[in-house]
Design a protein around this motif. Structure first.
Motif, PDB file in Angstrom:
ATOM      1  N   GLN A   1      -3.350   5.126   1.954  1.00 23.19           N
ATOM      2  CA  GLN A   1      -3.941   3.835   2.291  1.00 23.19           C
ATOM      3  C   GLN A   1      -5.442   3.972   2.566  1.00 23.19           C
TER       4      GLN A   1
ATOM      5  N   PHE B   1       0.837  -1.194   0.000  1.00 24.30           N
ATOM      6  CA  PHE B   1       0.000   0.000   0.000  1.00 24.30           C
ATOM      7  C   PHE B   1       0.873   1.246   0.000  1.00 24.30           C
TER       8      PHE B   1
ATOM      9  N   ARG C   1      -3.956   0.463  -2.676  1.00 21.05           N
ATOM     10  CA  ARG C   1      -3.399  -0.836  -2.308  1.00 21.05           C
ATOM     11  C   ARG C   1      -3.244  -1.666  -3.565  1.00 21.05           C
TER      12      ARG C   1
ATOM     13  N   THR D   1       1.505   4.543   2.001  1.00 22.10           N
ATOM     14  CA  THR D   1       1.248   5.006   3.362  1.00 22.10           C
ATOM     15  C   THR D   1       0.351   6.245   3.400  1.00 22.10           C
TER      16      THR D   1
END
Length: 171
Positions: free
Chosen positions: A160, A155, A165, A157
């Motif tokens: 997310q 993913f 993803r 960060t």
């Protein structure tokens, strides 16, 4: 007093952006480092690290490209599902909507993969997590040499929560 509070927030945001690298960069931070050269008189296989040892291993196959996109269509990796072979590499490139990165779920990768995958990821900001990339054109390459076969879920960060993803399958 309200304006002072906004100034602090803006100041913190600027400090955060500066700490994340900012600036105009289009470098490829690559995990595809060359394997060390064998010592004089040694065979090439003697110099190559053993699979799964946690020593960075150079790719031995094809390099696949994945785009990191953030625009009106959403935040996503393109392609979101990719199948590669052991020894291949994946190059993630920022196209739009940065900052982006690549972070593997530790509980969603094959058993025994963490040490080798982490070793093959250059300049991580934490285990299994690349640094943030702030500019279109920046790229990040990870070798999948020496990692076990299986599914690797990952993913972005910062995005997310927005559904950025993906997964790749190593055969």
């Amino acid at each position: 007093m309200r304006n002072l509070g906004r100034g602090v927030i803006v100041g913190v945001g600027v400090a955060f952006l500066a700490a994340c690298g900012g600036g105009e960069k289009k470098a490829d931070t690559t995990g595809a480092a060359a394997a060390p050269a064998p010592a004089a008189g040694a065979s090439a296989s003697a110099a190559a690290p053993a699979a799964g040892t946690g020593t960075a291993m150079a790719p031995t196959g094809k390099t696949w490209e994945v785009k990191m996109i953030g625009d009106a269509t959403g935040y996503k990796y393109d392609p979101a599902n990719l199948t590669i072979k052991q020894g291949d590499a994946v190059k993630w490139t920022v196209v739009s909507g940065p900052p982006h990165n690549v972070s593997f779920y530790a509980d969603s990768i094959p058993s025994g993969a963490q040490n080798q995958l982490n070793a093959n990821m250059p300049n991580t900001m934490s285990p299994l997590t690349s640094q943030l990339f702030n500019n279109p054109g920046e790229a990040y390459t990870v070798s999948f040499a020496g990692v076990p076969k299986g599914t690797y879920k990952y993913f972005c960060t910062p995005h997310q929560a927005l559904g950025m993803r993906a997964q790749l399958t190593v055969q």
